[in-house]
Motif scaffolding. Sequence first.
Motif, PDB file in Angstrom:
ATOM      1  N   THR A   1       0.727  -0.866  -0.066  1.00  0.00           N
ATOM      2  CA  THR A   1      -0.166  -0.153  -0.305  1.00  0.00           C
ATOM      3  C   THR A   1       1.225   1.665   0.005  1.00  0.00           C
ATOM      4  O   THR A   1       0.102   2.081  -0.613  1.00  0.00           O
ATOM      5  N   TRP A   2       1.793   1.193   0.978  1.00  0.00           N
ATOM      6  CA  TRP A   2       2.592   2.734   0.847  1.00  0.00           C
ATOM      7  C   TRP A   2       3.933   3.136   0.258  1.00  0.00           C
ATOM      8  O   TRP A   2       4.530   3.738   0.133  1.00  0.00           O
ATOM      9  N   LYS A   3       4.807   1.914  -0.330  1.00  0.00           N
ATOM     10  CA  LYS A   3       5.927   1.943  -0.807  1.00  0.00           C
ATOM     11  C   LYS A   3       5.888   2.994  -2.016  1.00  0.00           C
ATOM     12  O   LYS A   3       6.563   3.498  -2.236  1.00  0.00           O
ATOM     13  N   MET A   4       4.889   2.568  -2.824  1.00  0.00           N
ATOM     14  CA  MET A   4       4.979   3.214  -4.124  1.00  0.00           C
ATOM     15  C   MET A   4       4.280   4.914  -4.123  1.00  0.00           C
ATOM     16  O   MET A   4       5.514   5.053  -4.606  1.00  0.00           O
ATOM     17  N   PRO A   5       3.905   4.914  -3.384  1.00  0.00           N
ATOM     18  CA  PRO A   5       3.558   6.568  -2.977  1.00  0.00           C
ATOM     19  C   PRO A   5       4.465   7.205  -2.173  1.00  0.00           C
ATOM     20  O   PRO A   5       4.936   8.481  -2.161  1.00  0.00           O
TER      21      PRO A   5
ATOM     22  N   MET B   1       3.479   3.658  10.407  1.00  0.00           N
ATOM     23  CA  MET B   1       3.819   3.036   8.907  1.00  0.00           C
ATOM     24  C   MET B   1       5.261   3.597   8.061  1.00  0.00           C
ATOM     25  O   MET B   1       5.400   3.156   7.553  1.00  0.00           O
ATOM     26  N   LEU B   2       4.474   4.915   8.351  1.00  0.00           N
ATOM     27  CA  LEU B   2       5.843   5.617   7.281  1.00  0.00           C
ATOM     28  C   LEU B   2       7.218   5.293   7.781  1.00  0.00           C
ATOM     29  O   LEU B   2       8.044   4.530   6.972  1.00  0.00           O
TER      30      LEU B   2
ATOM     31  N   LEU C   1       9.773   2.989   5.377  1.00  0.00           N
ATOM     32  CA  LEU C   1      11.228   4.488   5.111  1.00  0.00           C
ATOM     33  C   LEU C   1      12.406   3.359   5.155  1.00  0.00           C
ATOM     34  O   LEU C   1      13.281   3.026   4.259  1.00  0.00           O
ATOM     35  N   ARG C   2      12.298   2.653   5.795  1.00  0.00           N
ATOM     36  CA  ARG C   2      13.283   1.739   6.557  1.00  0.00           C
ATOM     37  C   ARG C   2      13.319   0.890   6.226  1.00  0.00           C
ATOM     38  O   ARG C   2      14.560   0.217   5.266  1.00  0.00           O
ATOM     39  N   ASP C   3      12.549  -0.516   5.501  1.00  0.00           N
ATOM     40  CA  ASP C   3      12.663  -0.712   4.644  1.00  0.00           C
ATOM     41  C   ASP C   3      13.006  -0.911   3.043  1.00  0.00           C
ATOM     42  O   ASP C   3      13.523  -1.592   2.253  1.00  0.00           O
ATOM     43  N   LEU C   4      12.210   0.228   2.646  1.00  0.00           N
ATOM     44  CA  LEU C   4      13.459   0.691   1.026  1.00  0.00           C
ATOM     45  C   LEU C   4      14.453   0.910   1.379  1.00  0.00           C
ATOM     46  O   LEU C   4      15.553   0.944   0.179  1.00  0.00           O
TER      47      LEU C   4
ATOM     48  N   LYS D   1      16.445  -0.289   3.384  1.00  0.00           N
ATOM     49  CA  LYS D   1      17.672  -1.536   3.503  1.00  0.00           C
ATOM     50  C   LYS D   1      17.396  -2.062   1.875  1.00  0.00           C
ATOM     51  O   LYS D   1      18.034  -3.194   1.972  1.00  0.00           O
ATOM     52  N   LYS D   2      16.053  -2.438   1.064  1.00  0.00           N
ATOM     53  CA  LYS D   2      16.055  -3.117   0.190  1.00  0.00           C
ATOM     54  C   LYS D   2      16.895  -1.870  -1.208  1.00  0.00           C
ATOM     55  O   LYS D   2      17.222  -2.317  -1.957  1.00  0.00           O
ATOM     56  N   GLY D   3      18.203  -0.741  -1.131  1.00  0.00           N
ATOM     57  CA  GLY D   3      18.154   0.269  -1.432  1.00  0.00           C
ATOM     58  C   GLY D   3      17.917   1.031  -2.309  1.00  0.00           C
ATOM     59  O   GLY D   3      17.967   1.416  -3.410  1.00  0.00           O
ATOM     60  N   MET D   4      16.608   0.592  -2.491  1.00  0.00           N
ATOM     61  CA  MET D   4      15.642   1.986  -3.053  1.00  0.00           C
ATOM     62  C   MET D   4      15.353   3.624  -2.897  1.00  0.00           C
ATOM     63  O   MET D   4      15.034   3.814  -3.782  1.00  0.00           O
ATOM     64  N   ILE D   5      16.192   3.739  -1.678  1.00  0.00           N
ATOM     65  CA  ILE D   5      16.009   5.065  -1.167  1.00  0.00           C
ATOM     66  C   ILE D   5      17.352   4.944   0.342  1.00  0.00           C
ATOM     67  O   ILE D   5      17.971   4.641   0.625  1.00  0.00           O
ATOM     68  N   GLU D   6      17.756   6.261   0.309  1.00  0.00           N
ATOM     69  CA  GLU D   6      19.119   6.645   1.355  1.00  0.00           C
ATOM     70  C   GLU D   6      17.910   7.986   2.148  1.00  0.00           C
ATOM     71  O   GLU D   6      17.226   8.517   1.999  1.00  0.00           O
ATOM     72  N   ARG D   7      19.147   7.839   3.666  1.00  0.00           N
ATOM     73  CA  ARG D   7      18.936   8.793   4.547  1.00  0.00           C
ATOM     74  C   ARG D   7      19.648   9.761   4.299  1.00  0.00           C
ATOM     75  O   ARG D   7      20.835   8.921   4.638  1.00  0.00           O
ATOM     76  N   LYS D   8      20.169  10.923   4.727  1.00  0.00           N
ATOM     77  CA  LYS D   8      20.979  11.349   4.753  1.00  0.00           C
ATOM     78  C   LYS D   8      20.982  12.279   5.948  1.00  0.00           C
ATOM     79  O   LYS D   8      19.467  13.027   6.137  1.00  0.00           O
ATOM     80  N   LEU D   9      20.925  11.878   7.356  1.00  0.00           N
ATOM     81  CA  LEU D   9      21.193  13.015   8.936  1.00  0.00           C
ATOM     82  C   LEU D   9      22.339  13.866   8.909  1.00  0.00           C
ATOM     83  O   LEU D   9      23.357  14.314   8.959  1.00  0.00           O
ATOM     84  N   TYR D  10      21.586  15.173   8.751  1.00  0.00           N
ATOM     85  CA  TYR D  10      22.699  16.546   9.266  1.00  0.00           C
ATOM     86  C   TYR D  10      22.859  16.528  10.755  1.00  0.00           C
ATOM     87  O   TYR D  10      21.328  16.273  11.647  1.00  0.00           O
ATOM     88  N   LYS D  11      24.500  16.742  10.797  1.00  0.00           N
ATOM     89  CA  LYS D  11      24.571  16.895  12.386  1.00  0.00           C
ATOM     90  C   LYS D  11      24.394  18.577  12.584  1.00  0.00           C
ATOM     91  O   LYS D  11      24.610  19.339  13.281  1.00  0.00           O
TER      92      LYS D  11
END
Length: 117
Positions: free
Chosen positions: A25-29, A55-56, A60-63, A65-75
């Motif tokens: 339900t949520w990965k594509m959106p 759910m979000l 996000l964590r699953d995507l 882990k699967k290499g579909m997205i990245e997250r960048k943390l700014y300190k």
Amino acid sequence: MKDFTYNGRIYYSPVELAMAFMGGTWKMPILLALRKGKLRYGELKSNIPHITDKMLYSQLRDLEKKGMIERKLYKEKPPRVDYFLTPLGKRSIKVIDTVNKFGEHLIDMNGINIRNR
């Protein structure tokens, strides 16, 4: 085609594997929301109606882990996190657009009324 195993699960077709990466339900959106560039968590949440925080966060964590997205943390204080598509995530957008067009065709063909949100 012969079946195959990925991450300890048996798959019977490449389509099944592809849907494990971007289906549900949520990965594509989420992927579509990120198609134009990076977004922060709150921006993603406001772009995707009806999704809960739990759910979000999990999607996000699953995507990620699967290499579909990245997250960048700014300190910074408070910390800022941006989410964006990887090359694999960008490649999925064409597939999602095709699936969306097929879904629109099914809606039209079956006279389905779309309710306002």
